[in-house]
Design a protein around this motif. Structure first.
Motif, PDB file in Angstrom:
ATOM      1  N   GLU A   6       0.689  -1.002  -0.625  1.00 44.40           N
ATOM      2  CA  GLU A   6      -0.444  -0.570   0.196  1.00 44.40           C
ATOM      3  C   GLU A   6       0.896   1.375  -0.001  1.00 44.40           C
ATOM      4  OE1 GLU A   6      -3.642   1.258   2.684  1.00 44.40           O
ATOM      5  OE2 GLU A   6      -3.056   0.124   3.555  1.00 44.40           O
ATOM      6  N   LYS A   7       1.662   0.790   1.059  1.00 48.10           N
ATOM      7  CA  LYS A   7       2.780   3.004   0.848  1.00 48.10           C
ATOM      8  C   LYS A   7       3.541   2.738  -0.289  1.00 48.10           C
ATOM      9  CE  LYS A   7       3.533   2.556   5.983  1.00 48.10           C
ATOM     10  NZ  LYS A   7       4.712   2.744   6.849  1.00 48.10           N
ATOM     11  N   ALA A   8       4.293   1.279  -1.154  1.00 49.69           N
ATOM     12  CA  ALA A   8       4.264   1.187  -2.163  1.00 49.69           C
ATOM     13  C   ALA A   8       3.870   2.003  -3.742  1.00 49.69           C
ATOM     14  CB  ALA A   8       5.013  -0.019  -2.582  1.00 49.69           C
ATOM     15  N   ALA A  12       4.305   5.599  -5.501  1.00 45.26           N
ATOM     16  CA  ALA A  12       4.969   5.037  -6.828  1.00 45.26           C
ATOM     17  C   ALA A  12       3.774   5.646  -7.346  1.00 45.26           C
ATOM     18  CB  ALA A  12       4.661   4.187  -7.525  1.00 45.26           C
ATOM     19  N   LEU A  13       2.399   6.103  -7.218  1.00 46.14           N
ATOM     20  CA  LEU A  13       1.371   6.699  -7.879  1.00 46.14           C
ATOM     21  C   LEU A  13       2.046   8.382  -8.110  1.00 46.14           C
ATOM     22  CD1 LEU A  13      -1.566   7.363  -8.632  1.00 46.14           C
ATOM     23  CD2 LEU A  13      -2.568   7.114  -6.580  1.00 46.14           C
ATOM     24  N   SER A  14       2.254   9.239  -6.697  1.00 47.95           N
ATOM     25  CA  SER A  14       2.546  10.064  -6.757  1.00 47.95           C
ATOM     26  C   SER A  14       4.142  11.041  -7.346  1.00 47.95           C
ATOM     27  CB  SER A  14       3.434  10.541  -4.379  1.00 47.95           C
ATOM     28  OG  SER A  14       1.864  10.726  -3.986  1.00 47.95           O
ATOM     29  N   THR A  15       4.971   9.642  -7.100  1.00 52.11           N
ATOM     30  CA  THR A  15       5.884   9.595  -8.102  1.00 52.11           C
ATOM     31  C   THR A  15       5.818  10.602  -9.464  1.00 52.11           C
ATOM     32  OG1 THR A  15       7.190   8.379  -6.669  1.00 52.11           O
ATOM     33  CG2 THR A  15       8.575   8.973  -9.504  1.00 52.11           C
ATOM     34  N   GLY A  16       4.247   9.732 -10.031  1.00 50.88           N
ATOM     35  CA  GLY A  16       4.292   9.176 -11.701  1.00 50.88           C
ATOM     36  C   GLY A  16       3.519  10.802 -11.834  1.00 50.88           C
ATOM     37  N   TYR A  37       0.586  -3.019 -11.865  1.00 52.86           N
ATOM     38  CA  TYR A  37       1.242  -4.089 -11.322  1.00 52.86           C
ATOM     39  C   TYR A  37       0.785  -4.626 -10.241  1.00 52.86           C
ATOM     40  CZ  TYR A  37       4.589  -7.739 -10.182  1.00 52.86           C
ATOM     41  OH  TYR A  37       5.003  -9.222  -9.838  1.00 52.86           O
ATOM     42  N   TRP A  38       1.499  -3.578  -9.100  1.00 56.53           N
ATOM     43  CA  TRP A  38       1.027  -3.558  -8.191  1.00 56.53           C
ATOM     44  C   TRP A  38      -1.117  -4.609  -7.026  1.00 56.53           C
ATOM     45  CZ3 TRP A  38       4.668   0.075  -6.423  1.00 56.53           C
ATOM     46  CH2 TRP A  38       5.779  -0.078  -5.849  1.00 56.53           C
ATOM     47  N   PHE A  39      -1.625  -3.348  -8.188  1.00 53.92           N
ATOM     48  CA  PHE A  39      -2.784  -4.001  -8.579  1.00 53.92           C
ATOM     49  C   PHE A  39      -3.561  -4.842  -8.638  1.00 53.92           C
ATOM     50  CE2 PHE A  39      -3.402   0.279  -6.132  1.00 53.92           C
ATOM     51  CZ  PHE A  39      -3.690   0.306  -5.804  1.00 53.92           C
ATOM     52  N   ASP A  40      -2.910  -5.613  -9.972  1.00 55.89           N
ATOM     53  CA  ASP A  40      -2.879  -6.691 -10.793  1.00 55.89           C
ATOM     54  C   ASP A  40      -2.778  -7.830  -9.853  1.00 55.89           C
ATOM     55  OD1 ASP A  40      -4.361  -4.880 -12.593  1.00 55.89           O
ATOM     56  OD2 ASP A  40      -2.999  -5.331 -14.223  1.00 55.89           O
ATOM     57  N   GLU A  51      -9.625   3.461  -6.105  1.00 53.82           N
ATOM     58  CA  GLU A  51      -9.223   4.753  -7.142  1.00 53.82           C
ATOM     59  C   GLU A  51      -7.472   4.997  -7.493  1.00 53.82           C
ATOM     60  OE1 GLU A  51      -8.130   5.638  -2.684  1.00 53.82           O
ATOM     61  OE2 GLU A  51      -9.954   4.511  -3.621  1.00 53.82           O
ATOM     62  N   TRP A  52      -6.743   4.701  -6.695  1.00 50.75           N
ATOM     63  CA  TRP A  52      -5.626   4.555  -6.406  1.00 50.75           C
ATOM     64  C   TRP A  52      -5.153   3.701  -8.246  1.00 50.75           C
ATOM     65  CZ3 TRP A  52      -2.537   3.149  -2.319  1.00 50.75           C
ATOM     66  CH2 TRP A  52      -2.819   4.518  -0.973  1.00 50.75           C
ATOM     67  N   LEU A  53      -5.656   2.619  -8.727  1.00 49.16           N
ATOM     68  CA  LEU A  53      -6.044   1.738  -9.664  1.00 49.16           C
ATOM     69  C   LEU A  53      -6.584   3.100 -10.936  1.00 49.16           C
ATOM     70  CD1 LEU A  53      -4.246  -0.332 -11.402  1.00 49.16           C
ATOM     71  CD2 LEU A  53      -6.872  -1.730 -10.895  1.00 49.16           C
ATOM     72  N   PHE A  54      -7.231   3.297 -10.420  1.00 52.92           N
ATOM     73  CA  PHE A  54      -8.045   4.246 -11.774  1.00 52.92           C
ATOM     74  C   PHE A  54      -7.436   5.505 -12.122  1.00 52.92           C
ATOM     75  CE2 PHE A  54     -10.878   8.251 -12.259  1.00 52.92           C
ATOM     76  CZ  PHE A  54     -12.065   7.654 -12.972  1.00 52.92           C
TER      77      PHE A  54
END
Length: 92
Positions: A6-8, A12-16, A37-40, A51-54
């Motif tokens: 979850e933290k990663a 990664a979302l913030s980094t993107g 990848y992590w969500f999958d 919502e992070w995946l979205f």
């Protein structure tokens, strides 16, 4: 308690998103693809933070479009649309 995936994924979302702001397209692509990848591969993330995946799919699709990778843009944005419809998400 927040787990390591979850933290990663959040990081990664913030980094993107930050990479997009400075037109670091490859870094943004890498970060968003890592989130996806992590969500999958971790169903607990899907349940807690769909919502992070979205967001990752939407942002990745935009980066693909902006860099002329239209086939990947179409596929990624279609996946985001389907996910949004499935979970009735509103993009703000």
């Amino acid at each position: 308690m927040v787990g390591i995936p979850e933290k990663a994924a959040n990081y990664a979302l913030s980094t993107g998103k930050q990479a997009c702001k400075v037109y670091a397209n490859q870094e943004a692509i890498d970060a968003f693809q890592q989130v996806i990848y992590w969500f999958d591969n971790d169903s607990s993330l899907q349940f807690a933070h769909i919502e992070w995946l979205f967001q990752a799919l939407s942002e990745l699709g935009k980066v693909f479009y902006d860099t002329g990778n239209l086939d990947n843009a179409k596929n990624t944005l279609n996946r985001a649309i389907a996910l949004g419809k499935e979970h009735r998400m509103n993009r703000k």
